[in-house]
Design a protein around this motif. Structure first.
Motif, PDB file in Angstrom:
ATOM      1  N   GLY A  23       0.809  -1.209   0.000  1.00  0.00           N
ATOM      2  CA  GLY A  23       0.000   0.000   0.000  1.00  0.00           C
ATOM      3  C   GLY A  23       0.843   1.259   0.000  1.00  0.00           C
ATOM      4  N   HIS A  24       0.426   2.246  -0.812  1.00  0.00           N
ATOM      5  CA  HIS A  24       1.092   3.541  -0.938  1.00  0.00           C
ATOM      6  C   HIS A  24       2.415   3.429  -1.699  1.00  0.00           C
ATOM      7  CE1 HIS A  24      -2.035   5.360   1.478  1.00  0.00           C
ATOM      8  NE2 HIS A  24      -1.861   4.405   2.373  1.00  0.00           N
ATOM      9  N   THR A  25       3.149   4.524  -1.747  1.00  0.00           N
ATOM     10  CA  THR A  25       4.409   4.580  -2.498  1.00  0.00           C
ATOM     11  C   THR A  25       5.426   5.401  -1.705  1.00  0.00           C
ATOM     12  OG1 THR A  25       4.033   6.680  -3.676  1.00  0.00           O
ATOM     13  CG2 THR A  25       2.999   4.701  -4.607  1.00  0.00           C
ATOM     14  N   PRO A  26       6.709   5.367  -2.105  1.00  0.00           N
ATOM     15  CA  PRO A  26       7.683   6.231  -1.425  1.00  0.00           C
ATOM     16  C   PRO A  26       7.324   7.714  -1.523  1.00  0.00           C
ATOM     17  CG  PRO A  26       8.808   4.540  -2.703  1.00  0.00           C
ATOM     18  CD  PRO A  26       7.355   4.461  -3.082  1.00  0.00           C
ATOM     19  N   ASP A  27       6.676   8.115  -2.630  1.00  0.00           N
ATOM     20  CA  ASP A  27       6.298   9.522  -2.808  1.00  0.00           C
ATOM     21  C   ASP A  27       5.011   9.881  -2.086  1.00  0.00           C
ATOM     22  OD1 ASP A  27       8.463  10.053  -4.550  1.00  0.00           O
ATOM     23  OD2 ASP A  27       7.356   9.206  -6.229  1.00  0.00           O
ATOM     24  N   SER A  28       4.150   8.911  -1.928  1.00  0.00           N
ATOM     25  CA  SER A  28       2.858   9.114  -1.261  1.00  0.00           C
ATOM     26  C   SER A  28       2.742   8.032  -0.198  1.00  0.00           C
ATOM     27  CB  SER A  28       1.725   9.020  -2.283  1.00  0.00           C
ATOM     28  OG  SER A  28       0.477   9.233  -1.665  1.00  0.00           O
ATOM     29  N   TYR A  29       3.337   8.303   0.970  1.00  0.00           N
ATOM     30  CA  TYR A  29       3.661   7.233   1.928  1.00  0.00           C
ATOM     31  C   TYR A  29       2.548   6.881   2.905  1.00  0.00           C
ATOM     32  CZ  TYR A  29       4.856  11.426   4.649  1.00  0.00           C
ATOM     33  OH  TYR A  29       4.829  12.651   5.268  1.00  0.00           O
ATOM     34  N   GLY A  30       1.378   7.473   2.757  1.00  0.00           N
ATOM     35  CA  GLY A  30       0.271   7.124   3.631  1.00  0.00           C
ATOM     36  C   GLY A  30       0.328   7.854   4.960  1.00  0.00           C
ATOM     37  N   ALA A  31      -0.097   7.176   6.015  1.00  0.00           N
ATOM     38  CA  ALA A  31      -0.151   7.783   7.342  1.00  0.00           C
ATOM     39  C   ALA A  31       1.242   7.845   7.969  1.00  0.00           C
ATOM     40  CB  ALA A  31      -1.074   6.966   8.239  1.00  0.00           C
ATOM     41  N   LEU A  32       1.386   8.705   8.969  1.00  0.00           N
ATOM     42  CA  LEU A  32       2.579   8.703   9.818  1.00  0.00           C
ATOM     43  C   LEU A  32       2.230   7.996  11.117  1.00  0.00           C
ATOM     44  CD1 LEU A  32       4.226  12.240   9.519  1.00  0.00           C
ATOM     45  CD2 LEU A  32       5.200  10.050   8.809  1.00  0.00           C
ATOM     46  N   SER A  33       3.159   7.204  11.606  1.00  0.00           N
ATOM     47  CA  SER A  33       2.938   6.489  12.857  1.00  0.00           C
ATOM     48  C   SER A  33       3.061   7.429  14.048  1.00  0.00           C
ATOM     49  CB  SER A  33       3.956   5.349  13.001  1.00  0.00           C
ATOM     50  OG  SER A  33       5.215   5.861  13.380  1.00  0.00           O
ATOM     51  N   ALA A  34       2.784   6.909  15.219  1.00  0.00           N
ATOM     52  CA  ALA A  34       2.897   7.707  16.441  1.00  0.00           C
ATOM     53  C   ALA A  34       4.333   8.154  16.695  1.00  0.00           C
ATOM     54  CB  ALA A  34       2.388   6.905  17.640  1.00  0.00           C
ATOM     55  N   ARG A  35       5.289   7.502  16.057  1.00  0.00           N
ATOM     56  CA  ARG A  35       6.707   7.859  16.206  1.00  0.00           C
ATOM     57  C   ARG A  35       7.274   8.421  14.910  1.00  0.00           C
ATOM     58  NH1 ARG A  35       5.265   3.910  19.555  1.00  0.00           N
ATOM     59  NH2 ARG A  35       6.064   3.936  21.703  1.00  0.00           N
ATOM     60  N   ASN A  36       6.386   8.970  14.079  1.00  0.00           N
ATOM     61  CA  ASN A  36       6.761   9.692  12.865  1.00  0.00           C
ATOM     62  C   ASN A  36       7.407   8.822  11.788  1.00  0.00           C
ATOM     63  OD1 ASN A  36       5.815  12.335  13.512  1.00  0.00           O
ATOM     64  ND2 ASN A  36       7.561  12.588  14.895  1.00  0.00           N
TER      65      ASN A  36
END
Length: 265
Positions: free
Chosen positions: A54-67
């Motif tokens: 899911g997603h791509t390096p350019d469009s990486y989706g969500a950020l986790s709680a630790r960025n």
């Protein structure tokens, strides 16, 4: 996870060069109406499973709680699922990694799966929550968002998929196997607080939801399931999802579900 990011970046660069199939078709081509194939018999060595990162390096989706970006979690887990399926006899399983921006990459995935005559398209993701549910904290000297309110995995299928019945069957099988691993599904998608992310729950026992708006579910010509493997915006579950033990549990559940599916056909 800095070292892990550099390793992932190198692996992605290599795999993008040899991904499943040419993925340069336009959105219009991906939308072209074609005759769908009937559901394939499940001969394990020949059954073509596409495991989509899911997603791509350019469009990486969500950020986790630790960025950390969702794409990295997706990539690691999808590779483990692919390896597990192959080790269990699904030799035709392929890992699919796409590049580019979000929406164009969706149609690249659809074209790659359809051109490769996939029998099953499994898209691997990790979950977050709507922005209004986020809290803030500081991790490693940087401000970050988190939400410990919700956790768990979820499975999505589209009624617009030409093999909706098979998609739902597979999603239920994966959900049951995850449940047998002692894992619970994310129940919040039924709640009004989810707003536009609210979904119809098709199976309240194992957490299968209907989501017709996802291109990769509705426009693939094979059965298609999207797995949100866990919530990386939840601080405890993020750590669990980053562990080999949880990744192996999820991969094992997918492989067990696929064996069950083949045996039933």
């Amino acid at each position: 996870m800095g070292q892990a990011r550099s390793i992932i970046a190198g692996l992605v660069a290599a795999i993008l060069l040899s991904s499943l199939a040419p993925a340069g078709r336009s959105e219009a081509a991906a939308r072209k109406i074609e005759t769908t194939r009937p559901p394939a018999k499940c001969e394990m060595p020949k059954f073509r499973i596409v495991v989509d990162v899911g997603h791509t390096p350019d469009s990486y989706g969500a950020l986790s709680a630790r960025n950390d970006p969702e794409f990295g979690f997706n990539f690691v887990l999808a590779r483990r699922i692919t390896a597990k399926l192959k080790s269990e006899g699904f030799a035709a399983t392929r890992l699919l990694v796409t590049d580019g921006k979000a929406r164009p990459s969706l149609f690249k995935r659809v074209s790659a799966a359809n051109d490769g005559r996939a029998d099953l398209f499994l898209s691997v993701h990790h979950d977050s929550v709507p922005d209004k549910l986020l809290d803030t904290w500081e991790f490693d000297g940087a401000k970050s968002n988190f939400s410990d309110r919700f956790s768990g995995h979820s499975l999505f299928v589209s009624q617009q998929n030409p093999h909706f019945t098979t998609s739902l069957m597979l999603a239920r099988m994966i959900g049951r196997q995850l449940k047998e691993q002692g894992l619970h599904y994310a129940s919040q998608y039924t709640l009004p607080v989810m707003g536009r992310y609210r979904r119809q729950l098709l199976d309240k026992d194992v957490g299968v939801y209907r989501y017709d708006g996802l291109v990769v579910l509705s426009r693939t010509r094979s059965a298609a399931v999207l797995l949100e493997a866990g919530s990386i915006i939840n601080r405890d579950e993020e750590m669990a999802m980053n562990s080999p033990e949880r990744q192996e549990a999820v991969a094992g559940a997918v492989a067990a579900a696929m064996r069950e599916f083949c045996e039933s056909r």
